[in-house]
Write an enzyme that holds these catalytic residues in place. Structure first.
Site, PDB file in Angstrom:
ATOM      1  N   ASP A  76       0.815  -1.217   0.000  1.00  0.00           N
ATOM      2  CA  ASP A  76       0.000   0.000   0.000  1.00  0.00           C
ATOM      3  C   ASP A  76       0.851   1.272   0.000  1.00  0.00           C
ATOM      4  O   ASP A  76       1.854   1.359   0.716  1.00  0.00           O
ATOM      5  CB  ASP A  76      -0.883  -0.009   1.257  1.00  0.00           C
ATOM      6  CG  ASP A  76      -1.827   1.169   1.326  1.00  0.00           C
ATOM      7  OD1 ASP A  76      -2.727   1.238   0.478  1.00  0.00           O
ATOM      8  OD2 ASP A  76      -1.671   2.023   2.229  1.00  0.00           O
TER       9      ASP A  76
ATOM     10  N   GLU B 261       1.572  -0.612  -4.923  1.00  0.00           N
ATOM     11  CA  GLU B 261       0.535   0.376  -5.240  1.00  0.00           C
ATOM     12  C   GLU B 261       1.192   1.717  -5.549  1.00  0.00           C
ATOM     13  O   GLU B 261       1.433   2.529  -4.669  1.00  0.00           O
ATOM     14  CB  GLU B 261      -0.471   0.562  -4.098  1.00  0.00           C
ATOM     15  CG  GLU B 261      -1.676   1.370  -4.561  1.00  0.00           C
ATOM     16  CD  GLU B 261      -2.235   2.359  -3.542  1.00  0.00           C
ATOM     17  OE1 GLU B 261      -3.266   2.978  -3.832  1.00  0.00           O
ATOM     18  OE2 GLU B 261      -1.627   2.551  -2.473  1.00  0.00           O
TER      19      GLU B 261
HETATM   20  C1  GLC Z   1      -3.964   3.502  -0.476  1.00  0.00           C
HETATM   21  C2  GLC Z   1      -5.275   2.758  -0.416  1.00  0.00           C
HETATM   22  C3  GLC Z   1      -6.352   3.694   0.071  1.00  0.00           C
HETATM   23  C4  GLC Z   1      -5.963   4.191   1.432  1.00  0.00           C
HETATM   24  C5  GLC Z   1      -4.569   4.828   1.400  1.00  0.00           C
HETATM   25  C6  GLC Z   1      -4.058   5.081   2.765  1.00  0.00           C
HETATM   26  O1  GLC Z   1      -3.970   4.501  -1.417  1.00  0.00           O
HETATM   27  O2  GLC Z   1      -5.586   2.213  -1.675  1.00  0.00           O
HETATM   28  O3  GLC Z   1      -7.593   3.066   0.110  1.00  0.00           O
HETATM   29  O4  GLC Z   1      -6.898   5.132   1.867  1.00  0.00           O
HETATM   30  O5  GLC Z   1      -3.642   3.981   0.788  1.00  0.00           O
HETATM   31  O6  GLC Z   1      -3.732   3.886   3.403  1.00  0.00           O
END
Ligand code: GLC
Ligand code: MG
Length: 585
Positions: A258, A317
């Site tokens: 993440d 991500e």
């Molecule tokens: C990422 C996740 C999102 C979350 C953020 C903070 O972007 O996809 O849903 O709010 O991280 O953890």
């Protein structure tokens, strides 16, 4: 390269094109050789080549993202859970998906619905127990389903014991002293304490919050309840490494990492983000995103997962990163998510030229393994962003592109997001930023399983209601199973077609000129397929004859169920209609 259909297809008629192709091939080989020499251990992980047998599991799979809160509730509390997921595992066999990725299910105060972890190795009660997780792993393995879990290393919840230790630490003799990014800030002449700089949080406002207990500011890239871990501290790496090993020992096949671009902030906190001049785009995260230190950490995580064999998968991500950042993630041993198709409508109207450009950029990775995504829990569902009419067409595109596709739950039904306008938002992003348009509630609407009240998601009151705009009485798994032409059955058929050897390669060709229809060819030594998708808003007629090839077999259509031999000279497609044609020799 594949069979010599390119000239015949009229894609590449001139010598100039043949010459260009030659250069591209030579260039690609040179790049592969170069990368091979430079990073030998990574080669083993990311080598794909033309030979199917050398593909790793994650190169042959479809990843299916489950947002546990919204997938299936088992106990009637209106919130999806692990037992609910277990009860639906057979569904993945049905749609030919053999990898699931679970958004966070760890202990959490749920300020960001689990992306605020208060214990990385415990399960949130609302989702079940560790026994449920073990059972989920067992049942998944039994069915040959791989499991990727979300890993949220950038920040923990401020309710994590680590944060508690850190805010109470008295001095640097305490190992938790530097566990988070603390800063004394600036004290103004009148005694007011202000943050050290103008860095902003992604969710709005200053990224610094004065902690009442330690009386010092801490940095948070997202919510104030999500404090960023300090990755300059080796103790943090040690503790987070233990978390990775814990889940690897449980047999998970991979991690979706993440918010990785936010892992580091500039060391020098006196740096302020410059104000944009002459209408320039502000570089809001200049000092808080895409910092060079990230990759060393990803490499260390790669090493850790390699302790469990070379097959564990790291998916990063990497939302909104510049193109130049992508190769660094590959080199560090992860695959960076390529998100640009998600924004296609906003960016460039999702015309054929726009989509082709985005796809080509996604493939411009010097021989690394591509991946494409069209939806997730942070963005509108395809039926809403592109329009319902184009939902099947976008699945057709996603599942016929080279590399690994990721499908967000419900997108296989062409399901719409919930219509929650006028209702108070559940999503804290909308609440903190004070902008209801930021709410991610719509795309997190419950999965639609049948036409009963609450669509079979729960026997209780769903945390987000099923709204009538989604037409759940027809758009649901059970009803769609019985209809050959449903989005669900189209998706299944596409998932089967993906298994053909030509789609396992990374070979793709685009026509010389882009029109209003998205056209590309996928091929291997034996067979060539044309993918033709009308993304325009009016019907289109095309002549796709290529030299002496004038016919082909339409093996898939978003409109017709049966295969049919068709004339390439006269292809007519309604808006949102798409076909796959196997070319005759
Ligand atoms: C990422 C996740 C999102 C979350 C953020 C903070 O972007 O996809 O849903 O709010 O991280 O953890
Ligand atoms: Mg429940």
């Amino acid at each position: 390269m594949g069979k010599d259909t390119k000239q015949k297809l009229g894609f590449c008629e001139s010598n100039k094109c043949a010459c260009l192709m030659f250069l591209v091939v030579v260039g690609a080989i040179a790049a592969v050789v170069c990368v091979t020499l430079l990073v030998e251990d990574i080669r083993d992980i990311y080598d794909h080549g033309e030979n199917n047998s050398s593909l790793k599991w994650w190169q042959k799979t479809i990843i299916y993202q489950i947002y546990p809160r919204s997938f299936q509730d088992s106990d009637g509390d209106g919130i999806g859970d692990l037992k609910g997921i277990i009860s639906r595992l057979d569904y993945f066999e049905y749609i030919h998906v053999d990898t699931i990725w679970l958004s966070p299910f760890f202990e959490s105060p749920m300020k960001d619905f689990g992306y605020d972890v208060s214990n990385y190795t415990a399960i949130a009660k609302v989702f079940g127990t560790m026994e449920d997780f073990d059972e989920l792993m067992k049942q998944a393995k039994k069915r040959g389903i791989r499991v990727i879990i979300d890993f949220v290393p950038n920040h923990s919840s401020t309710e994590h014991e680590w944060f508690n230790r850190s805010r109470h630490a008295k001095d640097d003799k305490d190992p938790f002293w530097d566990f988070y990014v603390w800063n004394d800030g600036i004290t103004l002449a009148n005694g007011t304490r202000v943050p050290p700089n103008n860095w902003e949080s992604v969710f709005g406002g200053s990224a610094w919050k004065l902690d009442s207990i330690r009386n010092t500011f801490y940095y948070h890239a997202f919510l104030t309840s999500q404090a960023d871990l300090n990755y300059r501290n080796p103790f943090v790496l040690e503790k987070i490494g233990e978390v990775i090993r814990f889940w690897m020992n449980k047999g998970v096949d991979g991690l979706r990492i993440d918010a990785i671009p936010h892992l580091f902030e500039a060391k020098d906190t006196s740096l302020n983000v410059p104000k944009p001049v002459n209408g320039e785009e502000p570089d809001t995260y200049k000092y808080t995103k895409n910092q060079p230190e990230i990759f060393n950490v990803v490499k260390q995580w790669r090493k850790i997962v390699n302790e469990f064999g070379p097959d564990r998968f790291l998916l990063a991500e990497t939302f909104g990163i510049p193109k130049e950042e992508r190769p660094k993630y590959y080199e560090a041993g992860s695959v960076p998510f390529y998100f640009k198709l998600i924004g296609a409508k906003n960016q460039c109207g999702a015309t054929a030229a726009c989509l082709q450009g985005i796809i080509q950029e996604g493939l411009d990775i010097s021989g690394s393994w591509p991946n494409f995504v069209i939806g997730n829990h942070d963005n509108l569902r395809i039926a809403d962003s592109m329009g319902q009419k184009y939902a099947d067409a976008m699945n057709l595109m996603l599942l016929t592109l080279p590399g690994t596709p990721t499908t967000y739950y419900g997108e296989e039904l062409g399901m719409k997001g919930g219509d929650y306008k006028g209702l108070p938002s559940q999503d804290p992003f909308a609440i903190t930023s004070g902008n209801p348009n930021n709410s991610r509630d719509s795309e997190r609407n419950p999965m639609q399983w049948n036409n009963s009240i609450n669509a079979g998601f729960t026997s209780g009151k769903p945390w987000l209601p099923i709204t009538t705009n989604t037409d759940y009485e027809n758009v649901n798994v059970e009803s769609m199973k019985t209809d050959n032409t449903s989005s669900l059955n189209l998706y299944r058929r596409l998932a089967e077609i993906r298994q053909l050897p030509a789609f396992r390669t990374t070979n793709i060709m685009f026509p010389d000129k882009v029109g209003k229809v998205l056209v590309y060819e996928r091929y291997d030594d034996q067979t060539s397929y044309l993918i033709v998708i009308n993304v325009d808003s009016s019907p289109q007629r095309l002549d796709l004859r290529a030299g002496d090839i004038t016919t082909g077999v339409r093996i898939f259509s978003t409109k017709y169920v049966t295969e049919e031999r068709i004339e390439l000279g006269n292809i007519f497609l309604q808006p949102g209609e798409g076909v796959i044609i196997r070319m005759d020799d």
